[in-house]
Design a protein around this motif. Sequence first.
Motif, mmCIF file in Angstrom:
data_model
loop_
_atom_site.group_PDB
_atom_site.id
_atom_site.type_symbol
_atom_site.label_atom_id
_atom_site.label_comp_id
_atom_site.label_asym_id
_atom_site.label_seq_id
_atom_site.Cartn_x
_atom_site.Cartn_y
_atom_site.Cartn_z
ATOM 1 N N HIS A 121 4.699 62.885 5.051
ATOM 2 C CA HIS A 121 5.956 63.418 5.945
ATOM 3 C C HIS A 121 5.323 63.179 7.163
ATOM 4 O O HIS A 121 6.886 62.285 8.106
ATOM 5 N N GLN A 122 4.538 63.154 8.077
ATOM 6 C CA GLN A 122 4.190 62.565 9.518
ATOM 7 C C GLN A 122 4.007 61.300 9.456
ATOM 8 O O GLN A 122 4.314 61.324 10.485
ATOM 9 N N HIS A 123 3.649 60.271 7.946
ATOM 10 C CA HIS A 123 3.813 59.319 8.232
ATOM 11 C C HIS A 123 5.285 58.655 8.954
ATOM 12 O O HIS A 123 5.456 57.611 9.716
ATOM 13 N N LEU A 124 6.494 59.208 7.781
ATOM 14 C CA LEU A 124 7.561 58.933 7.929
ATOM 15 C C LEU A 124 8.379 59.192 9.029
ATOM 16 O O LEU A 124 9.089 58.941 9.646
ATOM 17 N N GLU A 125 8.235 60.826 9.566
ATOM 18 C CA GLU A 125 7.852 60.554 11.077
ATOM 19 C C GLU A 125 7.447 60.056 12.461
ATOM 20 O O GLU A 125 8.696 60.058 13.543
ATOM 21 N N GLU A 126 6.503 59.512 12.120
ATOM 22 C CA GLU A 126 6.257 58.302 13.468
ATOM 23 C C GLU A 126 6.972 57.819 12.888
ATOM 24 O O GLU A 126 7.239 56.627 14.028
ATOM 25 N N LEU A 127 8.079 57.286 11.870
ATOM 26 C CA LEU A 127 8.208 55.943 11.887
ATOM 27 C C LEU A 127 9.767 56.573 11.994
ATOM 28 O O LEU A 127 10.831 55.289 11.547
ATOM 29 N N ASP A 128 10.419 57.891 12.667
ATOM 30 C CA ASP A 128 11.244 58.025 13.262
ATOM 31 C C ASP A 128 12.128 57.790 11.923
ATOM 32 O O ASP A 128 13.625 57.912 11.473
ATOM 33 N N GLY A 129 11.684 58.184 10.825
ATOM 34 C CA GLY A 129 12.567 58.817 9.358
ATOM 35 C C GLY A 129 12.560 60.171 8.745
ATOM 36 O O GLY A 129 12.769 60.474 7.764
ATOM 37 N N GLY A 130 12.235 61.366 9.936
ATOM 38 C CA GLY A 130 11.823 62.068 9.599
ATOM 39 C C GLY A 130 12.886 63.547 9.027
ATOM 40 O O GLY A 130 13.289 63.624 8.735
ATOM 41 N N GLU A 131 14.099 62.445 9.568
ATOM 42 C CA GLU A 131 15.440 62.742 9.425
ATOM 43 C C GLU A 131 15.368 63.004 7.599
ATOM 44 O O GLU A 131 16.989 62.558 7.163
#
Length: 454
Positions: free
Chosen positions: A299-309
């Motif tokens: 989840h943190q990795h996806l957030e760092e890729l602006d994919g947190g939504e």
Amino acid sequence: MKKWYSEELDNYYPIRPECQADVPKSRFKARVARTLSERRWNAAFSKQGYLGIAGVLRRIQRGGVHPTVKGAVWEFLLGCYDPESTFEERNELRQQRREQYAAWKSECQKIVPVIGSGKFITTAIVTDNGEPIEEATTGNSQETSDATPINDVTDNGQSVEVATTSNSQDTNDVVPTDDGVSDKKMIQWKLSLHQIGLDVVRTDRTLVFYENEANQAKLWNVLAIYAWKDEDIGYVQGMSDICSPMVILLENEADAFWCFERAMRRLRKNFRSDASYMGVQSQLSTLAQIVKTVDPKLHQHLEELDGGEYLFAFRMLMVLFRREFSFVDSLYLWEVMWAMEYNPHICSTYDDKREPILCELLYDDKPSRKELKQYGKFERKNVKTGAAEQNSALAVFLVASVLETKNKRLMNEAKGLDDVVEILGEITGNLDAKKALNDALKVHKKYMDKAKKS
């Protein structure tokens, strides 16, 4: 071993020869003592017509439904009919619904005569202001004014646009326009008709079934009339993917409409959107919370890729994995999910004229141990833990399980959202529906266990 257990189920939904190489290979096979067969289905009814739903759910959850009874079974899974009703009661209800559909269809025909004609619209018939669009005709049409462009099909299956005359100028006689509100709804509905037609042409176009223009028109009719009645949602792209299987499985157009209408009751929130709210936003938010709980590093990795939504999962949830599986496998996936999520009170709540908040009626009282047997496997677990009221759809856990499966690649290879989309895109045709559902249940258990601890 009976023949149908070893046959290719693709034969029930033949693919056009020229499209064979472009569609995912089906993995689902009917299994002895697992798949719900026509014989088992018929044996599940009493002499009066009461359905032993508990046994039916167990069979579906183990091996899906055979194509010969799939349409009839879906009507129960989606809440069209109550298992506690008799043959006579269901026949009466079916006739009432067919008459209601015919009345709505007649209303629509008075406004746009193409509806019910065996053809369908693919070009806009009104401007944004509601003014009729006059189109030059082709073919043998004799009129050039007030012509409604519709889709016709040549002998080689290629679509061309032709036109037929229509008398749509009497719209105001059909729907009152006292305050202008009805005018706006009418215009919006008319504007949606050609978009529905364009989507119909694209929907399941690899199937031989839709080489027949009458079948395309049947799908268009159902979607057009649904958009007419559901003024809040109308028509949104993606609905044709949900509706198409119902049109294929149920020969009667009215029956297909009511099956689709019940499916949409489950999915309406997915298609509701405005300037501040996107249809599947609540499910995407739930997905984010699930992944954050079961796999915080991912989840943190996806957030760092602006994919947190989690917008990359939009399509999966919007049309319930129709694009990730073959036609046969997607039907299997849906029916097993619906069986797992089945709530025995769904039919009575849908028929409640007060339109109450569904979860309030479904979960007011904790069911007894005997009553729990009438619930699907996933729903039963949710009821026991109290998670059902949170509307935790199995589809969301299914997406979470796909992300879990691709964890290593996403962590190591995804340097941006395009990479995430590409990695997830590679699952098309490679997912095993049964394994995916089992993985989803594991993610659900893991999530519930961690949620309890926190």
